[in-house]
Design an enzyme around this catalytic site. Sequence first.
Site, PDB file in Angstrom:
ATOM      1  N   LYS A  22      42.448   4.038  50.055  1.00 22.49           N
ATOM      2  CA  LYS A  22      41.399   3.680  51.024  1.00 22.49           C
ATOM      3  C   LYS A  22      41.897   2.616  51.995  1.00 22.49           C
ATOM      4  O   LYS A  22      41.704   2.719  53.203  1.00 22.49           O
ATOM      5  CB  LYS A  22      40.170   3.158  50.255  1.00 22.49           C
ATOM      6  CG  LYS A  22      39.162   2.412  51.111  1.00 22.49           C
ATOM      7  CD  LYS A  22      37.988   1.922  50.302  1.00 22.49           C
ATOM      8  CE  LYS A  22      38.126   0.549  49.712  1.00 22.49           C
ATOM      9  NZ  LYS A  22      37.963  -0.573  50.646  1.00 22.49           N
ATOM     10  N   ASN A  23      42.527   1.580  51.461  1.00 17.49           N
ATOM     11  CA  ASN A  23      42.884   0.444  52.316  1.00 17.49           C
ATOM     12  C   ASN A  23      44.055   0.753  53.248  1.00 17.49           C
ATOM     13  O   ASN A  23      44.336  -0.015  54.159  1.00 17.49           O
ATOM     14  CB  ASN A  23      43.199  -0.795  51.475  1.00 17.49           C
ATOM     15  CG  ASN A  23      41.935  -1.388  50.872  1.00 17.49           C
ATOM     16  OD1 ASN A  23      40.831  -0.957  51.195  1.00 17.49           O
ATOM     17  ND2 ASN A  23      42.104  -2.374  49.992  1.00 17.49           N
ATOM     18  N   CYS A 116      29.949 -11.296  52.698  1.00 18.37           N
ATOM     19  CA  CYS A 116      29.521 -10.215  51.802  1.00 18.37           C
ATOM     20  C   CYS A 116      29.558 -10.758  50.398  1.00 18.37           C
ATOM     21  O   CYS A 116      29.778 -11.947  50.187  1.00 18.37           O
ATOM     22  CB  CYS A 116      30.424  -9.005  51.940  1.00 18.37           C
ATOM     23  SG  CYS A 116      31.995  -9.271  51.171  1.00 18.37           S
ATOM     24  N   ARG A 121      34.569 -14.426  54.211  1.00 19.18           N
ATOM     25  CA  ARG A 121      35.320 -13.410  54.945  1.00 19.18           C
ATOM     26  C   ARG A 121      35.254 -13.599  56.473  1.00 19.18           C
ATOM     27  O   ARG A 121      34.698 -12.771  57.200  1.00 19.18           O
ATOM     28  CB  ARG A 121      34.877 -11.999  54.528  1.00 19.18           C
ATOM     29  CG  ARG A 121      35.005 -11.797  53.043  1.00 19.18           C
ATOM     30  CD  ARG A 121      34.905 -10.360  52.633  1.00 19.18           C
ATOM     31  NE  ARG A 121      36.143  -9.629  52.794  1.00 19.18           N
ATOM     32  CZ  ARG A 121      36.331  -8.388  52.361  1.00 19.18           C
ATOM     33  NH1 ARG A 121      35.373  -7.762  51.756  1.00 19.18           N
ATOM     34  NH2 ARG A 121      37.473  -7.784  52.526  1.00 19.18           N
ATOM     35  N   ASP A 305      41.876  -7.372  43.963  1.00 22.60           N
ATOM     36  CA  ASP A 305      41.096  -6.142  43.781  1.00 22.60           C
ATOM     37  C   ASP A 305      41.186  -5.573  42.361  1.00 22.60           C
ATOM     38  O   ASP A 305      40.524  -4.581  42.058  1.00 22.60           O
ATOM     39  CB  ASP A 305      41.539  -5.077  44.796  1.00 22.60           C
ATOM     40  CG  ASP A 305      40.993  -5.356  46.187  1.00 22.60           C
ATOM     41  OD1 ASP A 305      40.194  -6.290  46.342  1.00 22.60           O
ATOM     42  OD2 ASP A 305      41.384  -4.636  47.132  1.00 22.60           O
ATOM     43  N   ARG A 397      32.325   3.543  47.419  1.00 18.69           N
ATOM     44  CA  ARG A 397      33.110   3.108  48.589  1.00 18.69           C
ATOM     45  C   ARG A 397      34.611   3.228  48.325  1.00 18.69           C
ATOM     46  O   ARG A 397      35.391   3.343  49.260  1.00 18.69           O
ATOM     47  CB  ARG A 397      32.785   1.647  48.922  1.00 18.69           C
ATOM     48  CG  ARG A 397      31.382   1.428  49.491  1.00 18.69           C
ATOM     49  CD  ARG A 397      31.214  -0.013  49.924  1.00 18.69           C
ATOM     50  NE  ARG A 397      32.448  -0.464  50.530  1.00 18.69           N
ATOM     51  CZ  ARG A 397      33.048  -1.631  50.262  1.00 18.69           C
ATOM     52  NH1 ARG A 397      32.507  -2.473  49.425  1.00 18.69           N
ATOM     53  NH2 ARG A 397      34.167  -1.950  50.852  1.00 18.69           N
TER      54      ARG A 397
HETATM   55  C1  UD1 Z   1      41.898  -6.544  52.413  1.00 21.20           C
HETATM   56  C2  UD1 Z   1      41.445  -5.383  51.558  1.00 21.20           C
HETATM   57  C3  UD1 Z   1      40.644  -5.883  50.367  1.00 21.20           C
HETATM   58  C4  UD1 Z   1      41.453  -6.905  49.590  1.00 21.20           C
HETATM   59  C5  UD1 Z   1      41.963  -7.995  50.507  1.00 21.20           C
HETATM   60  C6  UD1 Z   1      42.898  -8.965  49.810  1.00 21.20           C
HETATM   61  C7  UD1 Z   1      41.209  -3.624  53.200  1.00 21.20           C
HETATM   62  C8  UD1 Z   1      40.299  -2.669  53.905  1.00 21.20           C
HETATM   63  N1  UD1 Z   1      40.622  -4.504  52.372  1.00 21.20           N
HETATM   64  O1  UD1 Z   1      40.723  -7.195  52.892  1.00 21.20           O
HETATM   65  O2  UD1 Z   1      40.347  -4.764  49.526  1.00 21.20           O
HETATM   66  O3  UD1 Z   1      40.621  -7.490  48.606  1.00 21.20           O
HETATM   67  O4  UD1 Z   1      42.686  -7.428  51.620  1.00 21.20           O
HETATM   68  O5  UD1 Z   1      43.958  -8.298  49.218  1.00 21.20           O
HETATM   69  O6  UD1 Z   1      42.416  -3.538  53.316  1.00 21.20           O
HETATM   70  N2  UD1 Z   1      40.436 -14.853  55.991  1.00 21.20           N
HETATM   71  C9  UD1 Z   1      40.120 -15.856  56.896  1.00 21.20           C
HETATM   72  N3  UD1 Z   1      40.172 -15.544  58.225  1.00 21.20           N
HETATM   73  C10 UD1 Z   1      40.491 -14.299  58.688  1.00 21.20           C
HETATM   74  C11 UD1 Z   1      40.814 -13.292  57.754  1.00 21.20           C
HETATM   75  C12 UD1 Z   1      40.779 -13.587  56.403  1.00 21.20           C
HETATM   76  O7  UD1 Z   1      39.824 -16.977  56.512  1.00 21.20           O
HETATM   77  O8  UD1 Z   1      40.499 -14.096  59.919  1.00 21.20           O
HETATM   78  C13 UD1 Z   1      40.390 -15.146  54.536  1.00 21.20           C
HETATM   79  C14 UD1 Z   1      39.281 -14.328  53.832  1.00 21.20           C
HETATM   80  O9  UD1 Z   1      38.041 -14.961  53.924  1.00 21.20           O
HETATM   81  C15 UD1 Z   1      39.814 -14.255  52.411  1.00 21.20           C
HETATM   82  C16 UD1 Z   1      41.335 -14.219  52.608  1.00 21.20           C
HETATM   83  O10 UD1 Z   1      41.581 -14.686  53.942  1.00 21.20           O
HETATM   84  O11 UD1 Z   1      39.459 -15.428  51.712  1.00 21.20           O
HETATM   85  C17 UD1 Z   1      41.949 -12.844  52.424  1.00 21.20           C
HETATM   86  O12 UD1 Z   1      41.399 -11.946  53.358  1.00 21.20           O
HETATM   87  P1  UD1 Z   1      42.205 -10.708  53.956  1.00 21.20           P
HETATM   88  O13 UD1 Z   1      43.599 -10.715  53.437  1.00 21.20           O
HETATM   89  O14 UD1 Z   1      42.004 -10.718  55.435  1.00 21.20           O
HETATM   90  O15 UD1 Z   1      41.438  -9.484  53.329  1.00 21.20           O
HETATM   91  P2  UD1 Z   1      40.833  -8.248  54.084  1.00 21.20           P
HETATM   92  O16 UD1 Z   1      41.784  -7.746  55.101  1.00 21.20           O
HETATM   93  O17 UD1 Z   1      39.431  -8.537  54.496  1.00 21.20           O
END
Ligand code: UD1
Length: 422
Positions: A22-23, A116, A121, A305, A397
């Site tokens: 999915k990711n 969420c 996030r 995850d 999902r």
């Molecule tokens: C992706 C995965 C999710 C997985 C996560 C971490 C997808 C669709 N989802 O989510 O399943 O759990 O990686 O392996 O690929 N953060 C910030 N600012 C930002 C972006 C992120 O502070 O602009 C923080 C988030 O709040 C979180 C951390 O960084 O605490 C990790 O987030 P991120 O690596 O961005 O995860 P996702 O891409 O949302």
Amino acid sequence: MEKLVIEGGKPLSGAIRIHGAKNAALPILAASIMAEGTITIENVPDLSDIHVMLGILRALGCRAELVGDNVTVSTNAVHQFHIPESLMSQMRSSIFLMGPLLSRLGRVELYQPGGCAIGERKIDLHLQGLAALGAHIEENGSQIVCTANELHGAEIVLDYPSVGATENIMMAAATARGMTTITNAAREPEIQDLQNFLNAMGARIIGAGTDTITIEGVAELIPCTYRIIPDRIVAGTLMIAAAVTRGNVTLEKVCPAHLTSAIHVLKRAGVQITINGDIMNVCALSRPKSVERIVTSPYPSFPTDLQSQIMVLLSLADGVSIVKETVFEGRFKHVDELSRMGADIRVDLNSAYIRGVPRLYGATVEATDLRAGAALVIAGLAAQGSTVIEQIHHIDRGYDRIELMLASLGAGIHRTTPVPTE
Ligand code: UD1
């Protein structure tokens, strides 16, 4: 509301093929709009998140269809840059359209995906990266408008290796003028998959899988056919399910190299794992051993995850284990539900202290998010008696008909659908 009903106590056994990730599929589907023509993506899982993404692509002007596990996207008529708030709220991954729409139309209007169940996030790193590439960003309340006449290369240093931010920046930079480097990039396998897809469309990107990614912008991308990698989190979930039921399960079409940290933890818990190419056998003959300390952090460390799922195994282990969650601040929602099934877990800030119990007991519990839901399914498989899981739309999902996957391995599990009332 649909529910899952599980009769616990049956060891899983047999072989199962792992579906596509999915990711990886979500950003790749978003990136498909960067080329004009028809793009075919193979090995796409049939998940609700994928259907939401296909809905967004159609709202932008694409034709997008999932037949079997192949998606075809025809992108000639992409004209819409506004992603409605109703679609944004259904799936956080709609932010993956930012980079591609900036590249294709020079404008994107969307809404803050918001917090969420698992944490705040934020998307500040996405926005900072796109701004460094020359995008003009305006935030009006929850609406975000990004515009760019032309994107240009930049040296971007991420404060944190965010998966989504790394992907959005890669996509926007693929057709920007000049060179971009992303330092402290996320290293997840899904980022390598996105690199390979973009390169198959004519992009020039190297370094994905390391912490420095270099992107040489190209004038245009062209359509291609591409196959998605296997889902390492689905594979990890099934490995843990096999282990807690003291089963013997063979996973086919898996990529063991993507699961190194999970394999390491399971072996420490006493689970036998043998690997032969893309086939992995998981066998557990006795009660799992506790694991002193597991810390979730970005790849290649133990994945957040799989944190909820491994906690089920540790809840049944002989001894005390500690799990520290460092990626998402709110990812212990499953603890209350597991406790209702007899688990002995104490949470202090971002650490969970788990004292293994000899058995869990069936109960009615609620899936609070995707992976928490998967953990409850695993707990139900191991528990004595029957378990009913509510709010299973979260599980849909990320797992393609989880009850069919597990029933094919001998689990006592089925989905109940409410009879409509007049
Ligand atoms: C992706 C995965 C999710 C997985 C996560 C971490 C997808 C669709 N989802 O989510 O399943 O759990 O990686 O392996 O690929 N953060 C910030 N600012 C930002 C972006 C992120 O502070 O602009 C923080 C988030 O709040 C979180 C951390 O960084 O605490 C990790 O987030 P991120 O690596 O961005 O995860 P996702 O891409 O949302």
